[in-house]
Design a protein around this motif. Structure first.
Motif, PDB file in Angstrom:
ATOM      1  N   UNK A 171      23.276 -13.068  -8.851  1.00 30.68           N
ATOM      2  CA  UNK A 171      23.486 -12.681 -10.092  1.00 30.68           C
ATOM      3  C   UNK A 171      22.288 -11.378 -10.228  1.00 30.68           C
ATOM      4  N   UNK A 172      21.281 -11.271  -9.437  1.00 31.72           N
ATOM      5  CA  UNK A 172      20.205 -10.528  -9.899  1.00 31.72           C
ATOM      6  C   UNK A 172      20.675  -9.167  -8.832  1.00 31.72           C
ATOM      7  N   UNK A 173      21.703  -8.936  -8.080  1.00 38.12           N
ATOM      8  CA  UNK A 173      22.015  -7.980  -7.401  1.00 38.12           C
ATOM      9  C   UNK A 173      22.388  -6.708  -8.459  1.00 38.12           C
ATOM     10  N   UNK A 174      21.793  -5.623  -8.190  1.00 32.82           N
ATOM     11  CA  UNK A 174      22.237  -4.539  -9.004  1.00 32.82           C
ATOM     12  C   UNK A 174      21.605  -4.435 -10.502  1.00 32.82           C
ATOM     13  N   UNK A 175      21.017  -5.776 -10.621  1.00 32.39           N
ATOM     14  CA  UNK A 175      20.453  -5.524 -11.991  1.00 32.39           C
ATOM     15  C   UNK A 175      19.344  -4.527 -12.392  1.00 32.39           C
ATOM     16  N   UNK A 176      19.288  -4.184 -13.687  1.00 31.90           N
ATOM     17  CA  UNK A 176      18.067  -3.059 -13.925  1.00 31.90           C
ATOM     18  C   UNK A 176      17.031  -3.672 -14.958  1.00 31.90           C
ATOM     19  N   UNK A 177      15.920  -3.558 -14.570  1.00 35.77           N
ATOM     20  CA  UNK A 177      14.595  -3.949 -15.530  1.00 35.77           C
ATOM     21  C   UNK A 177      14.203  -2.815 -16.295  1.00 35.77           C
ATOM     22  N   UNK A 178      14.335  -2.827 -17.612  1.00 32.18           N
ATOM     23  CA  UNK A 178      13.689  -1.552 -18.503  1.00 32.18           C
ATOM     24  C   UNK A 178      12.377  -1.602 -18.786  1.00 32.18           C
ATOM     25  N   UNK A 179      11.364  -1.091 -18.450  1.00 31.90           N
ATOM     26  CA  UNK A 179      10.015  -1.448 -18.743  1.00 31.90           C
ATOM     27  C   UNK A 179       9.571  -0.418 -19.789  1.00 31.90           C
TER      28      UNK A 179
ATOM     29  N   UNK B 261       0.625  -1.176   0.181  1.00 32.95           N
ATOM     30  CA  UNK B 261      -0.020   0.123   0.049  1.00 32.95           C
ATOM     31  C   UNK B 261       1.018   1.425   0.279  1.00 32.95           C
ATOM     32  N   UNK B 262       2.129   1.109   0.091  1.00 35.33           N
ATOM     33  CA  UNK B 262       3.200   2.246   0.199  1.00 35.33           C
ATOM     34  C   UNK B 262       3.653   2.631  -1.169  1.00 35.33           C
ATOM     35  N   UNK B 263       3.225   3.813  -1.445  1.00 37.23           N
ATOM     36  CA  UNK B 263       3.833   4.625  -2.851  1.00 37.23           C
ATOM     37  C   UNK B 263       5.451   4.408  -2.762  1.00 37.23           C
ATOM     38  N   UNK B 264       6.122   4.285  -3.820  1.00 37.46           N
ATOM     39  CA  UNK B 264       7.379   4.247  -4.017  1.00 37.46           C
ATOM     40  C   UNK B 264       8.024   4.911  -5.185  1.00 37.46           C
ATOM     41  N   UNK B 265       9.087   5.325  -5.171  1.00 38.43           N
ATOM     42  CA  UNK B 265       9.828   6.165  -6.307  1.00 38.43           C
ATOM     43  C   UNK B 265      10.822   5.093  -6.820  1.00 38.43           C
ATOM     44  N   UNK B 266      10.382   4.497  -8.104  1.00 38.59           N
ATOM     45  CA  UNK B 266      11.035   3.583  -8.676  1.00 38.59           C
ATOM     46  C   UNK B 266      12.824   4.096  -9.048  1.00 38.59           C
ATOM     47  N   UNK B 267      12.979   5.273  -9.224  1.00 37.43           N
ATOM     48  CA  UNK B 267      14.127   5.912  -9.683  1.00 37.43           C
ATOM     49  C   UNK B 267      15.179   5.687  -8.015  1.00 37.43           C
ATOM     50  N   UNK B 268      14.419   5.690  -6.871  1.00 34.02           N
ATOM     51  CA  UNK B 268      15.480   5.291  -5.742  1.00 34.02           C
ATOM     52  C   UNK B 268      15.299   4.148  -5.212  1.00 34.02           C
ATOM     53  N   UNK B 269      14.224   3.440  -5.309  1.00 34.18           N
ATOM     54  CA  UNK B 269      13.898   2.181  -4.567  1.00 34.18           C
ATOM     55  C   UNK B 269      14.589   1.038  -5.080  1.00 34.18           C
ATOM     56  N   UNK B 270      15.149   0.244  -4.421  1.00 34.28           N
ATOM     57  CA  UNK B 270      15.798  -1.080  -4.716  1.00 34.28           C
ATOM     58  C   UNK B 270      15.231  -2.231  -4.253  1.00 34.28           C
ATOM     59  N   UNK B 271      14.738  -3.318  -5.199  1.00 38.02           N
ATOM     60  CA  UNK B 271      14.042  -4.376  -5.010  1.00 38.02           C
ATOM     61  C   UNK B 271      14.939  -5.364  -4.283  1.00 38.02           C
ATOM     62  N   UNK B 272      14.394  -6.266  -3.385  1.00 38.11           N
ATOM     63  CA  UNK B 272      15.312  -7.438  -2.897  1.00 38.11           C
ATOM     64  C   UNK B 272      14.244  -8.565  -3.177  1.00 38.11           C
ATOM     65  N   UNK B 273      14.939  -9.958  -3.075  1.00 37.12           N
ATOM     66  CA  UNK B 273      14.122 -10.959  -3.518  1.00 37.12           C
ATOM     67  C   UNK B 273      12.710 -11.187  -2.549  1.00 37.12           C
ATOM     68  N   UNK B 274      11.618 -11.232  -3.235  1.00 35.86           N
ATOM     69  CA  UNK B 274      10.460 -11.382  -2.486  1.00 35.86           C
ATOM     70  C   UNK B 274       9.449 -10.170  -2.565  1.00 35.86           C
TER      71      UNK B 274
END
Length: 171
Positions: free
Chosen positions: A148-156, A65-78
């Protein structure tokens, strides 16, 4: 005396024939004649084509429910991020039917991506024109993602939303 009377008759026939020929030529004869006719220009009106267009409103990313800024947010597994936006179709045409669909880019080896459209691509009509339609795109980095997923970037940038006319011959 019989010879005198034959001449005037022959002259009279020649004169009649010449007069008839003259009238025929003066009257536009020569193989043509005219029948009466008339014509009118009819204003049958104008026919105007319809329109099919799609406008996408600005969207927002959420983690739960929390809005995030994907420019600064860093995903983690899960983590699962959800992009919520609205699209507004313009559907103008008395018999125009269209479907809304999406093409999502591949998630590569790390992410899963799924777009959710209302009613699973149901047909839209002129009654839906101008009505905002909510869409969601979920991006998940699965729990089992390795180092291997660390610091990977997904281009949408290749996420495509399409509004396409339904073939009129299909019902």
């Amino acid at each position: 005396m019989g010879g005198v009377s034959a001449r005037p008759r022959s002259s009279a026939v020649k004169a009649l024939a010449a007069g008839a020929l003259g009238l025929l030529l003066l009257g536009g004869g020569a193989g043509t004649f005219a029948l009466w006719s008339d014509e009118e220009t009819v204003d049958a009106g104008d026919i105007t084509d319809g329109e099919l267009a799609l406008a996408v409103g600005g969207g927002t990313w959420f983690l739960g429910e929390t809005e995030v800024d994907v420019a600064t947010f860093r995903m983690v597994p899960g983590d699962t991020l959800t992009y919520e936006a609205t699209v507004t179709p313009t559907i103008v045409g008395d018999t125009l039917r269209a479907t809304l669909s999406s093409t999502v880019p591949g998630g590569g080896e790390h992410w899963t991506i799924a777009a959710t459209l209302p009613d699973g691509g149901a047909e839209l009509t002129e009654a839906d024109s101008g009505v905002a339609v909510p869409i969601e795109v979920d991006v998940t980095l699965p729990v089992g993602s390795g180092n291997e997923s660390q610091l990977a970037v997904l281009d949408l940038e290749d996420l495509v939303l399409s509004l396409e006319q339904v073939d009129p011959s299909e019902g």
